[in-house]
Write a protein that holds these residues in place. Structure first.
Motif, PDB file in Angstrom:
ATOM      1  N   ASN A 199      30.855  -2.103  41.624  1.00 33.89           N
ATOM      2  CA  ASN A 199      29.425  -1.894  42.415  1.00 33.89           C
ATOM      3  C   ASN A 199      29.135  -1.907  43.918  1.00 33.89           C
ATOM      4  O   ASN A 199      28.448  -1.879  44.587  1.00 33.89           O
TER       5      ASN A 199
ATOM      6  N   ILE B 294      26.128  -1.666  46.510  1.00 36.83           N
ATOM      7  CA  ILE B 294      25.211  -3.095  46.280  1.00 36.83           C
ATOM      8  C   ILE B 294      25.343  -3.372  47.500  1.00 36.83           C
ATOM      9  O   ILE B 294      23.725  -3.480  48.720  1.00 36.83           O
TER      10      ILE B 294
ATOM     11  N   TYR C 260      28.957  -7.561  38.635  1.00 39.39           N
ATOM     12  CA  TYR C 260      28.872  -5.963  39.285  1.00 39.39           C
ATOM     13  C   TYR C 260      29.726  -5.473  40.905  1.00 39.39           C
ATOM     14  O   TYR C 260      29.339  -5.067  41.186  1.00 39.39           O
TER      15      TYR C 260
ATOM     16  N   CYS D 124      26.378 -10.135  50.489  1.00 41.58           N
ATOM     17  CA  CYS D 124      26.834 -10.117  49.157  1.00 41.58           C
ATOM     18  C   CYS D 124      28.235 -10.020  48.730  1.00 41.58           C
ATOM     19  O   CYS D 124      29.029  -9.743  47.663  1.00 41.58           O
TER      20      CYS D 124
ATOM     21  N   ALA E  72      21.095  -3.274  49.774  1.00 45.73           N
ATOM     22  CA  ALA E  72      20.913  -4.842  50.802  1.00 45.73           C
ATOM     23  C   ALA E  72      20.784  -5.214  51.667  1.00 45.73           C
ATOM     24  O   ALA E  72      19.930  -5.132  52.463  1.00 45.73           O
TER      25      ALA E  72
END
Lengths: 57, 593
Positions: free
Chosen positions: B480, B484, B477, B439, B488
């Protein structure tokens, strides 16, 4: 001059401080007494065990 | 800082060291070192859990985040407080009944020894990195407060003091010192708070100023927008539950409880008293927004407030406040170093060695473990001074990536799903953690360009194009990411663990001991007078009402926060009411049958 919100938060903090000063001191005292009592009990039992070993009973 | 301030700090450190050496004589076996002989009572437990939890990370890190982003960071504390109640009532009594010393030990009972060694090593590394964040904060603050800005010297001073405390006295010293340091910590906060409020003309004036100066989002407890918005609160709720159920430093204190009920009481009390105290670091942070605007590094806001506002009130007062801050820092570091020593000694060394180690060997391993931990935390602290990420963000990133998968396999599947096996747990942990790292690498342009871009040239052209396109579409994103990544990584672990468990052989059943721990032993704990009477499902009506308030309050909090965009005006009031229901329910539950 302080406002009522500051005073309320401060008073809550002081109450917590007082409780957590008095109660843990008492609880630590109790724990130390328990440990000391357990040590005394162990030292009293020690000679008895030795005596049993010597006589073979 | 005046000579009197320095004298107060030095006397405090010497007295604390004396206390540590005195308490060290209580250590007779490894249980004494690791879990304080399992003799701790609720109020001491509460103090030690709270002192372990609170550090400069809260006073300076959270205060700094409030300075930059507003009051909503308070939910990192408050969700943690709710999580302490949930964990104290539902999880900790089970673990305490198993008489374990660490979370990896629970994993061995549930999944086997392989996972215990893997998680033991991981957790020792993870705690060492967190200690690095704490050291960074301590050294940064010390430089600002004293004016002596030699970062390396402050790092060495804090690490030496902390390691000395924990290695000498073990968990007994941690428990006693935590109780004393807890009092100093509160004292420091109680001095700083009214001074900061007086400097801004009182809390109502501060609120008015924030509204009029374009900082109205700073006052929203559950904001719709911004980095620390409702989505962040949901993510931090997950992380808080994880923290209260698998964090070695917190659990190790709870394992020192005399009985399962005392462990539950200690956890619930810790959650309750930290709730009002969160204002003591958040509100000075908001005051600093008015008093010293313009810091790009938020971690400098509170130290600056301390040095500019406190000395003018009374000479020596800054010294007392610093004792509180140092106390907060040392208590957390000593507890964590003690935990790292426990993990490396009990979970890694003992298992990897074929024969039973002697006490002398264990003492050597404890010292080497503490030294390794010290080196790792120094490296991390050194790196952080250049990153400029801020301590809170750095820590959130790390726990979001790695801790959530551990929580999923240990608590959700470990305690509540019989079919989970070691293959599923290992895969869930590793793949979940990998997705968390991905991520950051794929979404954050900084990490993409640093870590992934150099590898793109060796990858097939099609894959390179896909990755670059994907990065382009998701990089928006980035703000965030803190929300996240944990969502995730935990969702991945939630899916991978059962899938792999079902695709691999069942193996020998290892859940019996865990399932049995839901019931009281019926016997006695620790001493003949302490009966284990804390039932998983309460027997009395007040107990049942308490448990219902906890569960309904928490469900209400989650529902209200998730639906914030639908009712932005009432979201904060509902969330806070639900939190009070959880805390009140917790108190009722632990003090009834």
């Amino acid at each position: 001059m302080h406002d009522w919100m500051t005073i309320t938060i401060e008073v809550v903090g002081i109450v917590i401080l007082c409780v957590w000063t008095v109660v843990p001191i008492r609880e630590f005292g109790q724990i130390l007494r328990r440990i000391r009592a357990a040590e005394d009990k162990a030292s009293r039992e020690q000679p008895a065990v030795k005596a049993t070993e010597t006589t073979g009973n | 800082m005046t000579g009197l301030d320095y004298s107060i700090v030095i006397i405090f450190l010497v007295v604390m060291a004396g206390g540590g050496f005195t308490v060290s004589r209580l250590i007779k076996d490894s249980d004494d070192f690791f879990v304080a002989g399992r003799e701790l009572t609720p109020f001491i437990l509460c103090a030690t859990i709270t002192a372990t939890n609170l550090s400069m990370f809260h006073f300076i890190g959270f205060g700094g985040t409030a300075y930059q982003n507003g009051v909503s960071i308070i939910w990192q504390n408050w969700t943690g407080d709710m999580a302490l109640v949930l964990s104290g009532v539902l999880i900790i009594p089970l673990m305490r009944r198993l008489r374990i010393r660490s979370v990896p030990e629970l994993l061995q009972i549930r999944y086997g020894s392989g996972l215990r060694v893997l998680i033991g090593l991981f957790w020792a590394l993870r705690l060492s990195v967190y200690l690095g964040i704490l050291l960074y904060l301590a050294a940064t603050a010390a430089g600002v407060v004293t004016g002596y800005k030699n970062y390396a010297v402050w790092l060495m001073a804090f690490s030496l003091i902390s390691i000395l405390y924990s290695v000498v006295g073990g968990a007994w010293a941690v428990a006693l010192m935590d109780s004393v340091q807890f009092v100093f910590m509160l004292l420091g906060a109680l001095i700083t708070f009214p001074i900061a409020m007086a400097a801004v003309g009182g809390l109502p004036n501060l609120i008015q100023w924030l509204n009029e100066s374009g900082h109205s989002n700073h006052l929203r407890f559950v904001p719709q927008h911004g980095e620390f918005n409702w989505l962040f609160i949901m993510a931090i709720t997950l992380l808080s539950i994880k923290w209260a159920t698998v964090d070695q430093a917190i659990l190790q204190r709870a394992f020192g409880a005399r009985t399962p009920r005392m462990a539950a009481k200690g956890m619930v009390l810790a959650g309750i008293i930290t709730t009002p105290f969160a204002f003591f670091w958040i509100l000075p942070g908001l005051a600093a927004t008015k008093l010293s605007p313009g810091f790009t590094n938020p971690d400098l806001a509170i130290p600056t407030l301390l040095t500019t506002q406190i000395p003018g009130v009374l000479t020596g007062l800054l010294g007392v406040v610093l004792c509180g801050l140092i106390a907060a820092q040392i208590s957390t570091i000593t507890a964590d170093v003690n935990s790292v020593a426990t993990l490396l000694t009990s979970d890694v060394y003992r298992l990897m060695r074929r024969t039973v180690p002697t006490q002398r060997e264990l003492v050597i391993v404890v010292r080497i473990s503490s030294l390794l931990c010290g080196i790792l935390m120094l490296v991390m602290a050194w790196y952080l001074q250049f990153s400029g990420a801020g301590a809170v963000r750095a820590n959130l990133a790390m726990v979001g990536i790695l801790d959530m998968p551990l929580f999923v396999v240990t608590i959700i599947y470990g305690l509540f799903w019989k079919r989970a096996n070691w293959q599923g747990a290992t895969a869930g942990f590793i793949i979940g953690g990998t997705v968390g790292i991905l991520c950051y690498v794929l979404i954050d342009p900084k990490h993409f360009n640093t870590y992934l871009a150099p590898l793109l040239s060796v990858l097939p052209a099609g894959l390179t194009a896909s990755l670059t396109d994907w990065h382009g579409s998701v990089s928006q994103y980035k703000k965030n990411l803190l929300s996240i990544a944990p969502i995730a990584s935990s969702l991945t672990a939630l899916v991978v663990c059962p899938v792999v468990s079902l695709l691999t052989p069942k193996g020998e059943p290892r859940h019996e001991a865990i399932w049995a721990s839901r019931h009281t032993s019926g016997g006695t704990e620790s001493l003949e007078t302490d009966v284990d009477d804390f039932h998983f499902i309460p027997r009395s009506l007040p107990g049942k009402i308490g448990l219902a308030a906890i569960l309904l309050g928490f469900a209400g909090f989650v529902l209200s926060t998730i639906t914030t965009p639908l009712h932005p005006g009432s979201a904060a009031a509902i969330a806070i009411t639900c939190m009070i229901a959880v805390l009140g329910g917790g108190l009722l539950r632990v003090y009834s049958k």
